[in-house]
Each structure stands twice: as C-alpha cells, then as structure tokens.
Design an enzyme around this catalytic site. Structure first.
Site, short mmCIF file in Angstrom:
data_model
loop_
_atom_site.label_atom_id
_atom_site.label_comp_id
_atom_site.label_asym_id
_atom_site.label_seq_id
_atom_site.Cartn_x
_atom_site.Cartn_y
_atom_site.Cartn_z
N ARG A 11 -39.15 33.88 3.44
CA ARG A 11 -38.75 35.26 3.20
C ARG A 11 -38.06 35.48 1.87
O ARG A 11 -37.68 34.52 1.19
CB ARG A 11 -37.84 35.75 4.34
CG ARG A 11 -36.56 34.96 4.47
CD ARG A 11 -35.88 35.24 5.79
NE ARG A 11 -34.67 34.46 5.93
CZ ARG A 11 -33.45 34.93 5.67
NH1 ARG A 11 -33.29 36.16 5.26
NH2 ARG A 11 -32.40 34.15 5.80
N GLY B 23 -51.43 69.32 8.96
CA GLY B 23 -50.83 68.06 8.51
C GLY B 23 -50.82 66.99 9.58
O GLY B 23 -50.43 65.84 9.32
N ARG C 51 -44.21 68.72 21.40
CA ARG C 51 -44.82 67.89 22.45
C ARG C 51 -44.63 66.39 22.22
O ARG C 51 -44.86 65.59 23.12
CB ARG C 51 -46.32 68.24 22.57
CG ARG C 51 -46.56 69.60 23.18
CD ARG C 51 -47.96 70.13 22.92
NE ARG C 51 -48.10 70.70 21.57
CZ ARG C 51 -49.20 71.29 21.12
NH1 ARG C 51 -50.27 71.37 21.90
NH2 ARG C 51 -49.25 71.78 19.90
C1 UD1 Z 1 -54.07 74.77 16.16
C2 UD1 Z 1 -55.05 75.94 16.24
C3 UD1 Z 1 -56.12 75.62 17.29
C4 UD1 Z 1 -56.80 74.31 16.94
C5 UD1 Z 1 -55.76 73.19 16.81
C6 UD1 Z 1 -56.41 71.91 16.27
C7 UD1 Z 1 -53.78 77.96 15.68
C8 UD1 Z 1 -53.12 79.18 16.21
N1 UD1 Z 1 -54.34 77.16 16.60
O1 UD1 Z 1 -53.36 74.69 17.40
O2 UD1 Z 1 -57.10 76.65 17.31
O3 UD1 Z 1 -57.74 73.98 17.96
O4 UD1 Z 1 -54.75 73.56 15.84
O5 UD1 Z 1 -55.50 70.85 16.22
O6 UD1 Z 1 -53.82 77.77 14.48
N2 UD1 Z 1 -47.69 74.85 11.27
C9 UD1 Z 1 -46.99 75.31 10.18
N3 UD1 Z 1 -46.29 76.48 10.31
C10 UD1 Z 1 -46.28 77.18 11.47
C11 UD1 Z 1 -47.00 76.70 12.58
C12 UD1 Z 1 -47.71 75.52 12.44
O7 UD1 Z 1 -46.98 74.70 9.11
O8 UD1 Z 1 -45.61 78.21 11.50
C13 UD1 Z 1 -48.45 73.60 11.12
C14 UD1 Z 1 -48.02 72.50 12.06
O9 UD1 Z 1 -47.02 71.68 11.47
C15 UD1 Z 1 -49.31 71.72 12.26
C16 UD1 Z 1 -50.40 72.76 12.06
O10 UD1 Z 1 -49.79 73.86 11.43
O11 UD1 Z 1 -49.47 70.68 11.31
C17 UD1 Z 1 -51.03 73.18 13.37
O12 UD1 Z 1 -50.02 73.64 14.24
P1 UD1 Z 1 -49.97 73.19 15.76
O13 UD1 Z 1 -48.74 73.73 16.38
O14 UD1 Z 1 -50.25 71.75 15.89
O15 UD1 Z 1 -51.20 74.05 16.31
P2 UD1 Z 1 -52.05 73.73 17.62
O16 UD1 Z 1 -51.35 74.28 18.80
O17 UD1 Z 1 -52.43 72.31 17.65
MG MG Z 2 -51.86 70.54 16.54
#
Ligand code: UD1
Ligand code: MG
Length: 476
Positions: free
Chosen positions: A337, A105, A19
């Site tokens: 600088r 993260g 996104r």
């Molecule tokens: C997630 C939560 C949601 C919560 C939200 C808060 C899940 C399924 N959903 O959604 O309930 O409200 O965070 O911000 O957990 N990541 C990995 N490996 C993966 C997938 C993701 O390391 O395979 C990491 C991403 O880099 C990120 C974090 O996990 O830092 C969260 O993933 P993201 O895709 O942002 O989840 P959200 O859709 O925001």
């Molecule tokens: Mg997120």
C-alpha cells in the site's frame, strides 16, 4: 461524429430521489464505479453539442462539485417544481440553440450512439419534439407513450393518470427528448400544474405540441436497458450490474481472459493488457492499469495501482496505490500500500505488508514481514518475520537497506537505521545502530549450552513423581 453546434443538452439533476431513502441526492449515488450524473455527462460529451447544462437543486453544491470538472454549465432550480419547471429555469442558459436535448440525471446507461440517433431522427423528421422510448416487460412506474399511428405520438400519460385500458401500454417514456426550442417554449407556457404535486410536467408539453398539429415522433431504442432510471436501490443494483457486464465484455474483446466473469468487479477507468488472466472473485478498482501477460489470482483486490507486464498476483492480495514493475510476484495473502514500488523481478510472499517502501530488483521478502518507510536495494533477502519498527509513537522514520543484504529471520530494525551493501544481520537481532557495508550485525543475548542439564532434570522429576505416588498409597 457530426457537429451538434445547434444543440444544447440539458441534464435534469435537481430532484431529491425520495424513493432511494437516502441522505445523498439521487444523481450522486454511484453505479458502475461513478456517480449517476457523471455517466450521463460523459456519454454526452462526444456529441460535441453547443453546451451541456446540468440543472442542480437538491444538494446543489455537491452535484456541482461532481459535474463542474467535466466542463459543463450548471443552472440552479430552487425549489423544484417539476421537470417542466426545470426547463423554464434553464431557458436563458439554453439561449439561442435551435434544439435542446433533455436527459434525466438518473438514467446513466444511455449511450452516445443512441442520443445521436435521437437527434438525427428529430432533425430529419423536422419534428417539434422527438421522444426516446422503450418497450418494457414491466412498464410500471413509467409514463406511457400513446401513439397515433406510425412513429407519431399523441401524448405521454403519467402512471397516476392511466385509464384501466391504458395500463396495458408497455412503451415507456424514457424522459429523454429532443425539442425544437421555438416550438417548446410556447407549449410549456400553456402547461398547468394540474396534478397532486402541483408540479409542471414536461410530459404535458407533448400533448400541447400535438394539439397544435406539430410533429411529435418516437425513437424506439434497441436496448431498453439504456433507458433504466434509478429510482430505488434495486434499480441502482440492476444498473450497476449492466455497467460491470459492459466493462468486462469490452476487456474480453481486447484480449483479456476473465474466468467466471460475473464474479469479477472492474471499475470504468481500469485498463488491462492482452493475454492477462483474471481469476474469479477479483476486484480491479479506481485508476488501476495492468500490463500484458499478467495473472491476477482469485480473491485479490487491486486499487489505483500500476502493474507492468508479466506480473503475477497470487491469491488474496490487497494492493493499493502502488507500482509493480515487470516479472514481480506477490502473495498469496500480501498487502502492498501507499506508494510502494516493487522493482523488476522482486518477490513478496505470504503475510508480508509493505507501506511506502521501495523494493529493489530481484529482492525477496517471502514470509511474515512488515516493511514500512523502507528503501531496499537489489538482490537483498529479507528473512521471515523481519519487522521495520518505523514508528516511535510520534513520528515515522526511514529504514535503508542496501544491495545484496541478508537480513536473518525475526529481526527488528529500529528506525531510523541503515544497513550497508553486502551486510548480514544475524537472525533474531534487534538492530538499533547502523550496520556498515559487508559487516555482520548481531544484537541478541549470547547462547549458553549446559551439557547433561536436560537428562538430569528428567531424573529429578521422575524421582519426585515416584515419591508422591508412595505417599498417596500409604494414606489409603
Ligand atoms: C419521469 C417522467 C416519466 C418517465 C420517467 C423515466 C415526468 C413528469 N415524468 O418520471 O414520464 O417515464 O421519468 O424515468 O417527467 N428533476 C429536476 N427538477 C424537478 C423534478 C425532477 O431536475 O423539479 C429531475 C430529477 O432529478 C430526475 C429527473 O428530473 O433526474 C426525472 O425526475 P423523476 O422524479 O425521476 O421523474 P420520474 O417520476 O421518474
Ligand atoms: Mg426517475
């Protein structure tokens, strides 16, 4: 702070961040002057956990380069099959820790104290899982918390699976949890990737744990800003805003005056001494350290520089990687600088540029100069428009100017060249040879005055004008 020797911290940083529409992995985007994931790691460090593990995947090497200097372990999740999958991949690294704290993260505002409260609630409540939650005015985009009474949670429902009734729920899942590992692993083994992305969602493990009549608690965070994730550029801007607010507030608490604070941008590592005044629209960047009782006036930008006490930076200066001793005054409109060192009491005025130069105590260069690769002694005066010609098209050369030297205005000093102590350089000189101590260096064409030349010229021109007019009249 309590020792958390039984806790492993897992930071999920493998995702791409679709996104954000960026070629850079999400957790590497900066807010508040640091990559997102670096903030998260730094806020975990004071917890003194058994280990901190960062799950990397997308642009793994770049993410590793940011976190490894912070003394953490990394685990590679390749490909990324969801947050639950990230946990499974990390099982060996988590090892025999009794608890695992899981953090995204991309939510960098989380404070150490809040994490501490999460861990304490989990341990005290002997829970299988404890979820950090927040109540948001606009919960859209987040997974929602379905409570079953008191602090007890029944399930987390992802936005895409909400029933129309559940859309009203405004308590969100921050994606920050504490799990008891012995309860987590069996639950995760039962989670299925039954969603449109075919991913294993960690959130589904909550419902499994609840179904086994194990305790799932919610810890509601007091400041919902700490939960904010950065999924879009607008989120990044919002989070950056909060970081900058916090930094300015901390400095003001320490006795720094900041005028119109919302216009001032200060990086996290910057320090500022008591009674220093920062005017509107100033930027203090990188590793800058500013002493006490300084004034930094409007529009100035200072990066990676050290200012001692009682330094004044007038309006609209740019100061990078330089050192300014006490009682120095710079600007307005000066540029300093590359390892320049201004010694105590020296003055640099408007439209003066300094590069890799040392300026001695009490020395002044007040107007329109370039001093590059120059070493200036003390109590020397550099006239307006003085230029060190330090570059011959191939190499840079040094200029050395002694103590109590007077360089007349509009002089060009062709380096390498030395001007001895107490010497004078006549205004308008192009100095190509060394000037010995106490000598006058003069290098310009001699002046000749021609008496009466101007009035004679005027008479001639006037006469020619008259003759021209008469000719025109005759022709008509
Ligand atoms: C997630 C939560 C949601 C919560 C939200 C808060 C899940 C399924 N959903 O959604 O309930 O409200 O965070 O911000 O957990 N990541 C990995 N490996 C993966 C997938 C993701 O390391 O395979 C990491 C991403 O880099 C990120 C974090 O996990 O830092 C969260 O993933 P993201 O895709 O942002 O989840 P959200 O859709 O925001
Ligand atoms: Mg997120």
């Amino acid at each position: 702070m309590a020792n958390n020797n039984d806790v492993a911290i897992l930071i999920l940083a493998a995702g791409k961040g679709t996104r954000l529409k960026s070629s850079l992995a999400k957790v590497l985007h900066a807010a508040g002057g640091r990559p997102l994931v670096e903030h998260v790691v730094r806020h975990c460090q004071p917890l003194r956990a058994k280990r901190i593990i960062v799950v990397v995947g997308h642009q793994a090497e770049k993410v590793q380069a940011v976190v490894e200097p912070l003394d953490v372990e990394t685990v590679l999740q390749q490909p990324q099959h969801g947050t639950g999958h990230a946990l499974l991949v990390s099982r060996r690294a988590i090892g025999n820790a009794k608890y695992v704290v899981v953090l995204p993260g991309d939510a960098p505002l989380i404070r150490t104290e809040t994490l501490k409260a999460l861990i304490e609630k989990h341990k005290k409540g002997q829970a299988a899982a404890t979820i950090l939650t927040a109540v948001l005015a606009d919960p859209s985009g987040y997974g929602r918390i379905l409570r079953k009474g008191g602090d007890h949670v029944a399930a987390i429902i992802e936005e895409s699976k909400l029933t129309p009734d559940q859309k009203e729920l405004n308590e969100i899942n921050s994606s920050m949890y504490c799990f008891t590992t012995a309860k987590l692993w069996p639950a995760l083994a039962q989670v299925r990737p039954d969603n449109k992305h075919r991913e294993l969602y960690l959130t589904d493990a909550i419902a499994v744990i609840n179904a086994k009549s194990e305790t799932v608690l919610a810890e509601l965070a007091a400041d919902p800003r700490e939960m904010l994730g950065c999924n879009t550029r607008a989120d990044l801007a919002g989070v950056d805003h909060t970081f900058r607010d916090w930094k300015r507030e901390a400095l003001m608490c320490d006795g720094v005056t900041i005028q119109l604070p919302e216009t001032v941008l200060i990086d996290p590592d910057v320090t500022v001494g008591e009674d220093t005044i920062i005017e509107p629209c100033v930027q203090l960047l990188g590793k800058t350290k500013i002493g006490a009782r300084c004034v930094v006036k409007t529009g100035s930008v200072i990066a990676d520089s050290v200012l001692a006490d009682e330094v004044t930076i007038e309006q609209h200066c740019v100061i990078v990687a330089s050192r300014l001793d006490s009682d120095v005054i710079v600007g307005p409109f000066a540029r300093i600088r590359m390892e320049t060192h201004l010694k105590s009491g020296s003055r640099i005025g408007n439209f003066v540029e300094l590069k890799k130069s040392v300026v001695g105590e009490g020395t002044k260069a007040m107007h329109l100069s370039y001093l590059g690769d120059a070493k200036l002694g003390s109590k020397t005066n550099i006239g307006a428009g003085t230029i060190t010609c330090n570059y011959d098209g191939f190499h840079k050369h040094p200029t050395t100017i002694g103590n109590k030297v007077f360089i007349g205005s509009d002089s060009a000093l062709v380096a390498p060249v030395k001007i001895g102590d107490g010497a004078y350089v006549a205004a308008g000189s192009t100095i190509t040879d060394n000037v010995p101590a106490d000598a006058l260096g003069i290098a310009r064409g001699r002046q000749a005055n021609k008496p009466g030349w101007a009035s004679k010229k005027r008479r001639e021109l006037a006469a020619a004008d008259q003759a021209g007019k008469k000719k025109k009249a005759k022709r008509r």
